[in-house]
Each structure stands twice: as structure tokens, then as C-alpha cells.
Design an enzyme around this catalytic site. Structure first.
Site, PDB file in Angstrom:
ATOM      1  N   SER A  64       0.847  -1.186   0.000  1.00 27.38           N
ATOM      2  CA  SER A  64       0.000   0.000   0.000  1.00 27.38           C
ATOM      3  C   SER A  64       0.888   1.243   0.000  1.00 27.38           C
ATOM      4  O   SER A  64       1.669   1.458   0.928  1.00 27.38           O
ATOM      5  CB  SER A  64      -0.902   0.020   1.236  1.00 27.38           C
ATOM      6  OG  SER A  64      -1.404   1.331   1.414  1.00 27.38           O
ATOM      7  N   HIS A 101      -1.247  -1.307  -4.165  1.00 25.93           N
ATOM      8  CA  HIS A 101      -2.529  -0.983  -3.534  1.00 25.93           C
ATOM      9  C   HIS A 101      -2.596   0.528  -3.320  1.00 25.93           C
ATOM     10  O   HIS A 101      -1.708   1.118  -2.691  1.00 25.93           O
ATOM     11  CB  HIS A 101      -2.638  -1.735  -2.207  1.00 25.93           C
ATOM     12  CG  HIS A 101      -3.964  -1.610  -1.535  1.00 25.93           C
ATOM     13  ND1 HIS A 101      -5.063  -2.372  -1.891  1.00 25.93           N
ATOM     14  CD2 HIS A 101      -4.373  -0.813  -0.519  1.00 25.93           C
ATOM     15  CE1 HIS A 101      -6.085  -2.044  -1.119  1.00 25.93           C
ATOM     16  NE2 HIS A 101      -5.700  -1.098  -0.271  1.00 25.93           N
ATOM     17  N   ASP A 151      -4.700   3.609  -1.840  1.00 27.30           N
ATOM     18  CA  ASP A 151      -5.741   3.940  -0.864  1.00 27.30           C
ATOM     19  C   ASP A 151      -6.243   5.360  -1.056  1.00 27.30           C
ATOM     20  O   ASP A 151      -5.560   6.327  -0.706  1.00 27.30           O
ATOM     21  CB  ASP A 151      -5.185   3.776   0.555  1.00 27.30           C
ATOM     22  CG  ASP A 151      -5.051   2.309   0.943  1.00 27.30           C
ATOM     23  OD1 ASP A 151      -6.056   1.578   0.805  1.00 27.30           O
ATOM     24  OD2 ASP A 151      -3.965   1.907   1.360  1.00 27.30           O
ATOM     25  N   MET A 189      -8.799   8.204   0.010  1.00 22.66           N
ATOM     26  CA  MET A 189      -9.649   8.580   1.154  1.00 22.66           C
ATOM     27  C   MET A 189     -10.136  10.008   0.969  1.00 22.66           C
ATOM     28  O   MET A 189      -9.379  10.863   0.509  1.00 22.66           O
ATOM     29  CB  MET A 189      -8.853   8.487   2.452  1.00 22.66           C
ATOM     30  CG  MET A 189      -8.222   7.127   2.678  1.00 22.66           C
ATOM     31  SD  MET A 189      -7.445   7.032   4.301  1.00 22.66           S
ATOM     32  CE  MET A 189      -6.542   5.483   4.146  1.00 22.66           C
ATOM     33  N   HIS A 222      -8.398   1.184  -4.001  1.00 21.99           N
ATOM     34  CA  HIS A 222      -9.325   1.003  -2.875  1.00 21.99           C
ATOM     35  C   HIS A 222      -9.963   2.355  -2.573  1.00 21.99           C
ATOM     36  O   HIS A 222      -9.332   3.242  -2.018  1.00 21.99           O
ATOM     37  CB  HIS A 222      -8.515   0.465  -1.680  1.00 21.99           C
ATOM     38  CG  HIS A 222      -9.322   0.263  -0.443  1.00 21.99           C
ATOM     39  ND1 HIS A 222      -8.747   0.011   0.789  1.00 21.99           N
ATOM     40  CD2 HIS A 222     -10.661   0.253  -0.221  1.00 21.99           C
ATOM     41  CE1 HIS A 222      -9.698  -0.125   1.699  1.00 21.99           C
ATOM     42  NE2 HIS A 222     -10.864   0.021   1.118  1.00 21.99           N
ATOM     43  N   MET A 266     -12.061   4.579  -0.526  1.00 18.58           N
ATOM     44  CA  MET A 266     -12.726   4.812   0.761  1.00 18.58           C
ATOM     45  C   MET A 266     -13.358   6.192   0.671  1.00 18.58           C
ATOM     46  O   MET A 266     -12.921   7.157   1.323  1.00 18.58           O
ATOM     47  CB  MET A 266     -11.685   4.727   1.897  1.00 18.58           C
ATOM     48  CG  MET A 266     -11.228   3.297   2.147  1.00 18.58           C
ATOM     49  SD  MET A 266      -9.646   3.217   3.011  1.00 18.58           S
ATOM     50  CE  MET A 266      -8.525   3.350   1.627  1.00 18.58           C
ATOM     51  N   MET A 311     -11.552  -6.055   4.925  1.00 17.79           N
ATOM     52  CA  MET A 311     -10.801  -5.163   5.818  1.00 17.79           C
ATOM     53  C   MET A 311     -10.594  -5.841   7.169  1.00 17.79           C
ATOM     54  O   MET A 311     -11.543  -6.370   7.762  1.00 17.79           O
ATOM     55  CB  MET A 311     -11.543  -3.844   6.042  1.00 17.79           C
ATOM     56  CG  MET A 311     -11.744  -2.967   4.800  1.00 17.79           C
ATOM     57  SD  MET A 311     -10.231  -2.594   3.916  1.00 17.79           S
ATOM     58  CE  MET A 311      -9.299  -1.721   5.179  1.00 17.79           C
ATOM     59  N   PHE A 355      -6.393   4.603   8.270  1.00 15.91           N
ATOM     60  CA  PHE A 355      -4.985   4.800   8.621  1.00 15.91           C
ATOM     61  C   PHE A 355      -4.182   3.515   8.455  1.00 15.91           C
ATOM     62  O   PHE A 355      -4.703   2.425   8.711  1.00 15.91           O
ATOM     63  CB  PHE A 355      -4.864   5.281  10.075  1.00 15.91           C
ATOM     64  CG  PHE A 355      -5.593   6.577  10.299  1.00 15.91           C
ATOM     65  CD1 PHE A 355      -4.984   7.783  10.004  1.00 15.91           C
ATOM     66  CD2 PHE A 355      -6.918   6.574  10.753  1.00 15.91           C
ATOM     67  CE1 PHE A 355      -5.680   8.979  10.179  1.00 15.91           C
ATOM     68  CE2 PHE A 355      -7.618   7.759  10.922  1.00 15.91           C
ATOM     69  CZ  PHE A 355      -6.987   8.964  10.641  1.00 15.91           C
ATOM     70  N   GLY A 356      -2.928   3.693   8.059  1.00 19.35           N
ATOM     71  CA  GLY A 356      -2.007   2.566   8.024  1.00 19.35           C
ATOM     72  C   GLY A 356      -1.465   2.308   9.424  1.00 19.35           C
ATOM     73  O   GLY A 356      -1.684   3.099  10.341  1.00 19.35           O
ATOM     74  N   GLY A 357      -0.797   1.193   9.583  1.00 19.16           N
ATOM     75  CA  GLY A 357      -0.080   0.913  10.821  1.00 19.16           C
ATOM     76  C   GLY A 357      -0.940   0.466  11.988  1.00 19.16           C
ATOM     77  O   GLY A 357      -0.488   0.492  13.130  1.00 19.16           O
ATOM     78  N   ASP A 387      -6.821  -6.657   3.914  1.00 16.85           N
ATOM     79  CA  ASP A 387      -6.244  -5.318   4.013  1.00 16.85           C
ATOM     80  C   ASP A 387      -6.309  -4.798   5.442  1.00 16.85           C
ATOM     81  O   ASP A 387      -7.401  -4.583   5.984  1.00 16.85           O
ATOM     82  CB  ASP A 387      -7.026  -4.381   3.075  1.00 16.85           C
ATOM     83  CG  ASP A 387      -6.404  -2.992   2.983  1.00 16.85           C
ATOM     84  OD1 ASP A 387      -5.304  -2.786   3.519  1.00 16.85           O
ATOM     85  OD2 ASP A 387      -7.045  -2.118   2.366  1.00 16.85           O
ATOM     86  N   GLY A 388      -5.127  -4.574   6.019  1.00 21.33           N
ATOM     87  CA  GLY A 388      -5.052  -3.950   7.330  1.00 21.33           C
ATOM     88  C   GLY A 388      -4.319  -4.785   8.356  1.00 21.33           C
ATOM     89  O   GLY A 388      -4.779  -5.863   8.713  1.00 21.33           O
ATOM     90  N   GLY A 389      -3.166  -4.287   8.770  1.00 18.00           N
ATOM     91  CA  GLY A 389      -2.441  -4.954   9.847  1.00 18.00           C
ATOM     92  C   GLY A 389      -1.722  -6.227   9.450  1.00 18.00           C
ATOM     93  O   GLY A 389      -1.333  -7.011  10.322  1.00 18.00           O
ATOM     94  N   GLY A 426       1.088  -2.208   4.017  1.00 21.65           N
ATOM     95  CA  GLY A 426       1.632  -0.860   3.907  1.00 21.65           C
ATOM     96  C   GLY A 426       2.837  -0.686   4.796  1.00 21.65           C
ATOM     97  O   GLY A 426       3.986  -0.741   4.351  1.00 21.65           O
TER      98      GLY A 426
HETATM   99  C1  DX5 Z   1      -6.455   1.326   5.642  1.00 23.43           C
HETATM  100  C2  DX5 Z   1      -5.982   1.082   4.228  1.00 23.43           C
HETATM  101  C3  DX5 Z   1      -4.937   0.022   4.159  1.00 23.43           C
HETATM  102  C4  DX5 Z   1      -3.712   0.381   4.932  1.00 23.43           C
HETATM  103  C5  DX5 Z   1      -2.835  -0.790   5.120  1.00 23.43           C
HETATM  104  O1  DX5 Z   1      -7.392   2.321   5.624  1.00 23.43           O
HETATM  105  O2  DX5 Z   1      -7.055   0.670   3.414  1.00 23.43           O
HETATM  106  O3  DX5 Z   1      -4.649  -0.319   2.828  1.00 23.43           O
HETATM  107  O4  DX5 Z   1      -2.977   1.393   4.326  1.00 23.43           O
HETATM  108  O5  DX5 Z   1      -1.781  -0.372   5.915  1.00 23.43           O
HETATM  109  P1  DX5 Z   1      -1.114  -1.350   6.970  1.00 23.43           P
HETATM  110  O6  DX5 Z   1      -0.588  -2.515   6.164  1.00 23.43           O
HETATM  111  O7  DX5 Z   1      -0.037  -0.533   7.565  1.00 23.43           O
HETATM  112  O8  DX5 Z   1      -2.173  -1.784   7.934  1.00 23.43           O
HETATM  113 ZN    ZN Z   2      -6.586  -0.306   1.438  1.00 28.77          ZN
END
Ligand code: DX5
Ligand code: ZN
Length: 223
Positions: free
Chosen positions: A8, A33, A35, A37, A66, A68, A143, A149-151, A181-183, A203
Site C-alpha cells: 500500500s 494498492h 488507498d 480517502m 481502494h 474509501m 478489511m 490509517f495505516g499501521g 487489508d489492514g495490519g 503498507g
Molecule cells: C487502511 C488502508 C490500508 C492500509 C494498510 O485504511 O485501506 O490499505 O494502508 O496499511 P497497513 O498494512 O499498515 O495496515
Molecule cells: Zn486499502
């Protein structure tokens, strides 16, 4: 089929975006990927079609987009034109009774444009929501964090939908891919892949690593 990694770009260094993309491309990323937003559907604001267009010009990797955003239908054509190869939108963006009609129409437009048809589901949205559309989809993005948010840390309960979705896809004889996707981290990637994911979005685990190439290899299950 082996699992693919979709880094990502959210966690990339945007001042060196070209280099970051070249790095993950040579490290074996299967897709990028992206993102998007809108500070409305999620409490964060990222980028839109202009960046995706620039990314399209410098990579041959698929652009797994993606959305959002609250109005995916309004902006769909700009993302198609920008070079998105798959577009996943959130069913939660639409309230019934118009959810059905708006989602139907988006999938039809994506199909006509030859763009992959994807639906994304928030971590607490039941799998049932997507099942009526499954036969018309190319991709489902599950998800495992609340988007924005990432991380963040993967929510294990959200992952439980993946084997059920896999079972449904196999039973219906479909070729829909499942993204998680996520974590996703080097530590849990094997478990996520084992649950039945085809595409692991990562990400911070990639771009935050000292050695992003090594992280991609681990997430792919090669090391
Ligand atoms: C969250 C995003 C993800 C995110 C993944 O809103 O859709 O794609 O960036 O980031 P990590 O891998 O750090 O959870
Ligand atoms: Zn995403």
C-alpha cells in the site's frame, strides 16, 4: 495459486514515489494498492486520480485501487481513466434502499470499462452483504482494520470471514480473488494466507521495514 503481495503506497515516501515503486516492483510485489480517502467516508484524506495517473505511467504492476469515499459512483470515471486496473468500493458508503441500485450500476460500469470489479467490506460488516453480488465480482477486499490509517493492528475476528468467503467462492465455482487489508505483517502473513487470501495488502510492514524487499519475500511466504 500462491499469494500475492500488494504494497500500500499509503506508507511510502511520497517525495520519492518513483523509487519506492521501483523498489517493490523489483522485490516481487504482485500489485500496487492505492488507498483513496475523502475525509468523509473515513477520517483521513489521501490522494485521487492525479497520483494514480502518475503511478500508471511508471509501472506495469496492476493498480489495485481502494476507494474509501462516499461517492464512488460520482468519481468512478476519473479513476478508470487514471489507469486503475481493479476498483474496490465500500458497500457501507450506500444506505439502503439505494445501495442495491448504486452498487449494481458501478459494477456494470466497471465491467464495461474492462476494469476489475471489487467490493470492500469494513471489519464489522457481515459477509452476507457481499454474497448477492459475488457472481458479478472479480475481487472482494476484506478489511481487517477500520479503514482510514495505516499501521493499525489486525482484528482477528475480521479475518474469520475469509475462510467462509473462500468456501462460498469454491462452491459457486467462481474465480473471485480475496484481498486482506489492514495490519498484515511479516509475523501474521502465513496465517492470513492460510485463511484463504489471494492478495495480502501491506503498507507499514513493507515501507516501514529496514529492508522492504526482504519483508515482501517473507509476506509472500518465501523466507
Ligand atoms: C487502511 C488502508 C490500508 C492500509 C494498510 O485504511 O485501506 O490499505 O494502508 O496499511 P497497513 O498494512 O499498515 O495496515
Ligand atoms: Zn486499502
Amino acid at each position: 495459486m500462491s499469494v500475492q503481495v500488494a504494497p500500500s503506497l499509503l506508507s511510502a515516501d511520497f517525495s520519492r514515489l518513483g523509487e519506492e515503486i521501483a523498489l517493490v516492483e523489483s522485490a516481487g510485489a504482485g500489485l500496487l494498492h492505492l488507498d483513496v480517502m475523502d475525509a468523509h467516508f473515513v477520517p483521513n484524506l489521501t490522494f485521487g486520480p492525479i497520483i494514480i495517473e502518475a503511478v500508471t505511467q511508471i509501472t506495469s504492476l496492476p493498480r489495485d485501487t481502494h476507494l474509501m469515499i462516499t461517492d464512488p459512483d460520482t468519481y468512478l470515471d476519473s479513476f478508470i481513466k487514471a489507469g486503475a486496473t481493479t476498483i474496490s468500493f465500500h458497500l457501507e458508503a450506500f444506505e439502503p434502499p439505494e445501495r442495491q441500485e448504486r452498487a449494481d450500476r458501478i459494477l456494470e460500469r466497471l465491467g464495461d470499462a474492462g476494469v476489475g470489479r471489487g467490493v470492500a467490506l469494513n471489519p464489522d460488516t457481515p459477509l452476507d452483504w457481499v454474497l448477492p453480488w459475488l457472481d458479478r465480482l472479480d475481487h472482494v477486499l476484506i478489511m481487517t482494520v477500520y479503514p482510514g490509517f495505516g499501521g493499525q493492528k489486525l482484528i482477528p475476528e475480521s479475518l474469520a470471514r475469509v475462510p467462509l468467503l473462500r468456501q462460498e467462492i469454491v462452491q459457486r465455482g467462481l474465480e473471485v480473488t480475496i484481498g486482506v487489508d489492514g495490519g498484515v505483517t511479516t509475523g501474521n502473513a502465513a496465517e492470513v494466507a492460510g485463511a484463504g487470501a489471494d492478495i495480502l495488502v501491506a503498507g507499514s510492514a513493507v515501507f516501514g521495514a529496514d529492508d522492504p524487499a526482504a519483508a515482501i519475500a517473507v509476506i509472500r511466504g518465501e523466507r
